[in-house]
Write a protein that holds these residues in place. Structure first.
Motif, PDB file in Angstrom:
ATOM      1  N   PRO A   1       0.836  -1.213   0.000  1.00 52.73           N
ATOM      2  CA  PRO A   1       0.000   0.000   0.000  1.00 52.73           C
ATOM      3  C   PRO A   1       0.866   1.256   0.000  1.00 52.73           C
ATOM      4  N   GLU A   2       0.299   2.319  -0.565  1.00 54.11           N
ATOM      5  CA  GLU A   2       0.980   3.611  -0.550  1.00 54.11           C
ATOM      6  C   GLU A   2       0.929   4.181   0.861  1.00 54.11           C
ATOM      7  N   ILE A   3       2.050   4.629   1.350  1.00 56.97           N
ATOM      8  CA  ILE A   3       2.115   5.211   2.694  1.00 56.97           C
ATOM      9  C   ILE A   3       1.615   6.645   2.621  1.00 56.97           C
ATOM     10  N   PRO A   4       0.624   6.994   3.434  1.00 56.61           N
ATOM     11  CA  PRO A   4       0.074   8.354   3.352  1.00 56.61           C
ATOM     12  C   PRO A   4       1.046   9.391   3.913  1.00 56.61           C
ATOM     13  N   VAL A   5       0.833  10.603   3.476  1.00 60.81           N
ATOM     14  CA  VAL A   5       1.608  11.736   3.964  1.00 60.81           C
ATOM     15  C   VAL A   5       1.219  12.020   5.411  1.00 60.81           C
TER      16      VAL A   5
ATOM     17  N   PRO B   1       0.164  14.277   8.254  1.00 56.21           N
ATOM     18  CA  PRO B   1      -0.448  15.611   8.254  1.00 56.21           C
ATOM     19  C   PRO B   1       0.445  16.644   8.947  1.00 56.21           C
TER      20      PRO B   1
ATOM     21  N   TRP C   1      -3.709  18.232   5.482  1.00 55.96           N
ATOM     22  CA  TRP C   1      -3.318  16.959   4.882  1.00 55.96           C
ATOM     23  C   TRP C   1      -3.969  16.790   3.513  1.00 55.96           C
ATOM     24  N   PRO C   2      -3.262  16.072   2.606  1.00 58.97           N
ATOM     25  CA  PRO C   2      -3.861  15.731   1.315  1.00 58.97           C
ATOM     26  C   PRO C   2      -4.549  14.376   1.400  1.00 58.97           C
ATOM     27  N   ALA C   3      -5.721  14.281   0.794  1.00 62.16           N
ATOM     28  CA  ALA C   3      -6.438  13.004   0.721  1.00 62.16           C
ATOM     29  C   ALA C   3      -7.553  13.124  -0.308  1.00 62.16           C
ATOM     30  N   ASP C   4      -7.767  12.053  -1.031  1.00 62.06           N
ATOM     31  CA  ASP C   4      -8.891  11.954  -1.960  1.00 62.06           C
ATOM     32  C   ASP C   4      -8.966  13.123  -2.942  1.00 62.06           C
TER      33      ASP C   4
ATOM     34  N   TYR D   1      -6.843  19.027  -0.659  1.00 60.72           N
ATOM     35  CA  TYR D   1      -6.069  19.407   0.515  1.00 60.72           C
ATOM     36  C   TYR D   1      -7.094  19.786   1.570  1.00 60.72           C
ATOM     37  N   TRP D   2      -7.029  19.142   2.720  1.00 59.67           N
ATOM     38  CA  TRP D   2      -7.988  19.346   3.800  1.00 59.67           C
ATOM     39  C   TRP D   2      -7.350  20.168   4.911  1.00 59.67           C
TER      40      TRP D   2
END
Length: 141
Positions: free
Chosen positions: A2-6, A8, A72-75, A78-79
């Protein structure tokens, strides 16, 4: 694999008006270089409005009150989550107002509603409220 998330970005600022430009600068500096030209202005405005609201409406005017930011970036977005420390019984749920033309304030969430692809208000588990807003990473259309 799996890709490791950034991880936050996370900051805490004193609940004082001088923290608004500091928060805006911190959020802009946290953006990847390639996204700064497109997201800095809108994300800066979201940051200013949400931090100002958190200070103005979600703090008890105590010297130790802090406003918390998470970016954080997701989907494809940028949130930004801005949280205040208000006790639940003291908290007022943020809502879009429609002030008269002569009013000098009350337009912050109108701007948030216009700029953000989506936004919401969530109570924090123990104390306070978070307003979460997302900007798309890629322009639509």
């Amino acid at each position: 694999m799996p890709e490791i998330p950034v991880v936050p970005a996370h900051w805490r600022f004193p609940a004082h008006p001088v923290s608004v430009p500091r928060a805006r600068r911190a959020v802009a500096d946290a953006l990847p270089q390639d996204l700064r030209p497109r997201l800095t202005d809108e994300l800066g405005l979201l940051t200013s409005e949400l931090v100002t609201n958190a200070i103005r409406h979600g703090t008890g005017n105590r010297d130790d009150d802090l406003v918390e930011l998470v970016l954080w970036p997701a989907d494809g977005h940028y949130w930004l989550a801005v949280s205040d420390p208000a006790a639940h019984e003291d908290a007022r749920t943020p809502a879009v107002a429609h002030p008269d033309a002569g009013c000098e304030s009350g337009r912050g969430l109108v701007l948030v509603d216009h700029l953000a692809a989506a936004w919401t208000v969530r109570p924090r588990p123990v104390r306070g409220t978070s307003v979460i807003a997302g900007l798309p990473l890629h322009p639509s259309g």
